[in-house]
Design a protein around this motif. Structure first.
Motif, PDB file in Angstrom:
ATOM      1  N   ILE A 408      39.621  35.184  47.160  1.00  0.00           N
ATOM      2  CA  ILE A 408      38.789  35.427  47.427  1.00  0.00           C
ATOM      3  C   ILE A 408      38.507  33.529  46.967  1.00  0.00           C
ATOM      4  O   ILE A 408      37.116  33.392  46.691  1.00  0.00           O
ATOM      5  N   GLY A 409      39.771  33.041  46.519  1.00  0.00           N
ATOM      6  CA  GLY A 409      39.581  31.731  46.300  1.00  0.00           C
ATOM      7  C   GLY A 409      38.522  31.355  44.879  1.00  0.00           C
ATOM      8  O   GLY A 409      38.876  32.092  43.674  1.00  0.00           O
ATOM      9  N   TYR A 410      37.414  31.168  45.163  1.00  0.00           N
ATOM     10  CA  TYR A 410      36.607  29.897  44.008  1.00  0.00           C
ATOM     11  C   TYR A 410      36.219  30.615  43.065  1.00  0.00           C
ATOM     12  O   TYR A 410      36.704  30.933  41.963  1.00  0.00           O
ATOM     13  N   HIS A 411      35.239  31.466  44.061  1.00  0.00           N
ATOM     14  CA  HIS A 411      34.579  32.928  43.387  1.00  0.00           C
ATOM     15  C   HIS A 411      35.820  33.920  42.569  1.00  0.00           C
ATOM     16  O   HIS A 411      35.592  34.358  41.651  1.00  0.00           O
ATOM     17  N   GLY A 412      36.808  34.537  43.347  1.00  0.00           N
ATOM     18  CA  GLY A 412      37.698  34.624  42.163  1.00  0.00           C
ATOM     19  C   GLY A 412      38.164  34.164  41.159  1.00  0.00           C
ATOM     20  O   GLY A 412      38.302  34.858  40.027  1.00  0.00           O
ATOM     21  N   ILE A 413      38.458  32.831  41.317  1.00  0.00           N
ATOM     22  CA  ILE A 413      39.242  32.099  39.688  1.00  0.00           C
ATOM     23  C   ILE A 413      37.181  32.342  38.895  1.00  0.00           C
ATOM     24  O   ILE A 413      37.489  32.738  37.872  1.00  0.00           O
ATOM     25  N   ILE A 414      35.970  32.098  39.607  1.00  0.00           N
ATOM     26  CA  ILE A 414      35.510  32.038  38.555  1.00  0.00           C
ATOM     27  C   ILE A 414      35.061  33.809  37.829  1.00  0.00           C
ATOM     28  O   ILE A 414      34.767  33.678  36.747  1.00  0.00           O
ATOM     29  N   TRP A 415      35.528  35.047  38.421  1.00  0.00           N
ATOM     30  CA  TRP A 415      35.234  36.468  38.013  1.00  0.00           C
ATOM     31  C   TRP A 415      36.501  36.775  37.715  1.00  0.00           C
ATOM     32  O   TRP A 415      36.251  38.171  37.098  1.00  0.00           O
ATOM     33  N   ALA A 416      37.014  36.160  37.431  1.00  0.00           N
ATOM     34  CA  ALA A 416      38.555  36.923  36.959  1.00  0.00           C
ATOM     35  C   ALA A 416      38.418  36.807  35.224  1.00  0.00           C
ATOM     36  O   ALA A 416      38.913  37.900  35.648  1.00  0.00           O
ATOM     37  N   GLN A 417      37.514  36.201  34.719  1.00  0.00           N
ATOM     38  CA  GLN A 417      36.904  36.300  33.055  1.00  0.00           C
ATOM     39  C   GLN A 417      36.037  37.397  33.152  1.00  0.00           C
ATOM     40  O   GLN A 417      37.161  38.518  32.118  1.00  0.00           O
ATOM     41  N   PRO A 418      35.376  37.891  33.593  1.00  0.00           N
ATOM     42  CA  PRO A 418      34.689  39.053  33.451  1.00  0.00           C
ATOM     43  C   PRO A 418      35.641  40.428  34.092  1.00  0.00           C
ATOM     44  O   PRO A 418      35.494  41.188  33.377  1.00  0.00           O
ATOM     45  N   ILE A 419      36.361  40.195  34.616  1.00  0.00           N
ATOM     46  CA  ILE A 419      36.874  41.298  35.729  1.00  0.00           C
ATOM     47  C   ILE A 419      38.266  41.331  34.132  1.00  0.00           C
ATOM     48  O   ILE A 419      38.311  42.919  33.862  1.00  0.00           O
ATOM     49  N   ALA A 420      38.546  40.888  33.710  1.00  0.00           N
ATOM     50  CA  ALA A 420      39.569  40.619  32.015  1.00  0.00           C
ATOM     51  C   ALA A 420      38.844  41.488  31.380  1.00  0.00           C
ATOM     52  O   ALA A 420      40.147  41.940  30.888  1.00  0.00           O
TER      53      ALA A 420
END
Length: 450
Positions: A408-420
């Motif tokens: 999902i591009g940009y939003h996937g990068i931003i949400w990567a830390q919360p997912i981790a």
């Protein structure tokens, strides 16, 4: 010591040990901000960049100190709980003088390989002279910087958290005072910034060693006691190395995040830079509580008082998660105003507000992650400590950001830390349950044998 660790009400013992560490963390944050401010006032872009390039070097020195500081304090806390005071003295002496030896070796290695290290850090022909000036002073001061981390951690195992804070604050205040003096009137520039740091940490190290000698009954600075068996050395390293890796993973995570954001323009990178500084303030307080509770957790586990041990963990989780939840809600509401304090660009404010709110969503999970991490460190569970050290901002985060960016591009990068954060919390919860169940099984077996 026994009164505090064994009989004092858990909230009183917890806050007496943790609050001084929190204050020391806040002082460290103030120093970092002040140092960045003073260096930037030179208005020399190449100088500022040269100093910034050496940030990983400072992180490396702190990480080496953590091997002996965190590893030693974890083992000593358990030894104190077991009333093994003689072994505790020897382990503490080994950690102090082991740090001295490794610090001197580090200085030699850094100076011999200065040029390749600097280019590895990203120095260019324009920034190299400034980076070299800063690097050389930091390399020469590697030993006191590394050593200063050790007694500050060790004396907390006897309950002297306030003394640990005092020793740290003395060096921090002196560094802040010397920074502008050595950079500007003395005309030392980048070297002045490094020299102020080295002097500050040297004074901290001397002060903390003095406080150790004056107050501690078990923690020793006697070099004659520094020889210990390989079995004890391995126990120090088994917890100390994962502890140091945790710090290095923070730098790794930030680097990966910035590399993925570069493709979306400087506005997004600038916004993330601000968000990470704000987030750092929250994290430092949470880390302070977590590290402050370590001696209490280790001592109680070593004393095999599992009823008190479980109550301490529950209270630790309550403090960490509760603090994170309350602060997250407040900062999510005020996010636009907070980002606007740094830059007035509407594009940066919009991007930064979104990023900050996303990061804050899972802050309570991070609080739990810190509790689980310190539990494994404090109880000497090397595998659990290692897994937690490489997970949140290492392996799990890297996989999350790679998959998120691709899907999902940009939003996937931003949400990567919360997912981790959520995934690492789940891993920590599973490992912690395994720890408690194994201890419960061991106790049951011992009762049946008796």
């Amino acid at each position: 010591m026994e009164e505090l660790f064994e009989h004092a009400p858990i909230p009183r013992a917890y806050f007496k040990l943790a609050l001084p560490v929190v204050l020391a963390m806040v002082a460290s944050m103030i120093y970092n901000l002040a140092d960045t401010f003073f260096v930037s006032q030179t208005q020399n872009t190449n100088l500022v960049a040269g100093v910034a390039l050496c940030t990983p070097l400072f992180s490396l020195l702190i990480a080496i100190g953590d091997i002996f500081g965190l590893g030693g304090s974890s083992l000593i806390s358990r030894l104190l709980g077991e009333k093994a005071y003689t072994t505790g003295r020897r382990v503490s002496s080994f950690c102090l003088y082991g740090a001295v030896v490794i610090g001197l070796i580090t200085t030699v290695v850094l100076l011999v390989f200065m040029r390749p290290f600097l280019y590895l850090l990203g120095a260019t022909s324009a920034t190299y002279p400034y980076a070299r000036d800063f690097y050389r002073i930091m390399a020469l001061g590697a030993m006191p910087i590394i050593v200063s981390i050790v007694p500050g951690n060790l004396i907390r195992t006897e309950g002297f958290a306030a003394q640990s804070m005092a020793g740290t604050l003395v060096g921090t205040v002196i560094t802040i005072i010397l920074d502008p003096i050595l950079i500007f009137p003395a005309g030392l520039g980048a070297a002045g910034a490094a020299l102020a740091t080295v002097i500050g940490y040297t004074i901290s190290a001397i002060t903390l060693v003095y406080l150790t000698k004056r107050y501690c009954q078990v923690i020793s600075i006697d070099a004659r006691l520094s020889k210990i068996s390989w079995a004890w050395i391995l126990q120090v390293l088994a917890i100390g190395i994962p502890g140091s890796i945790t710090n290095l993973m923070q730098a790794f995570g930030t680097t990966v995040l910035n590399r993925y954001l570069i493709a979306f323009g400087p506005t997004k990178v600038a916004a993330m830079g601000i968000v990470l500084k704000v987030y750092m303030i929250i994290m430092l307080v949470m880390v302070g509580f977590a590290f402050g509770a370590q001696p209490l957790i280790g001592y109680t586990y070593g004393a095999k008082n599992m009823a008190r041990f479980k109550k301490i963990l529950h209270f630790d989780l309550l403090v960490e998660v509760g603090y994170a939840l309350i602060l997250a809600v407040i900062l999510m509401i005020l996010a636009p105003q907070i980002i606007g304090l740094f830059l007035h660009s509407q594009a940066v404010i919009t991007a930064g507000t979104y990023m900050l709110r996303v990061f804050l969503v899972t802050t309570p999970f991070v609080g739990a992650v810190l509790v689980y991490t310190t539990v494994f460190q404090s109880t000497g569970k090397a595998i659990g400590a290692f897994i937690m050290s490489i997970a949140r901002q290492g392996v799990v985060f890297y996989l999350a950001i790679v998959l998120g960016a691709r899907l999902i591009g940009y939003h996937g990068i931003i949400w990567a830390q919360p997912i981790a954060d959520v995934l690492t919390c789940a891993i920590g919860w599973g490992l912690a349950r395994g720890l408690l169940n194994s201890r419960k099984s061991t106790e049951a077996s011992l009762r049946n044998e008796n």
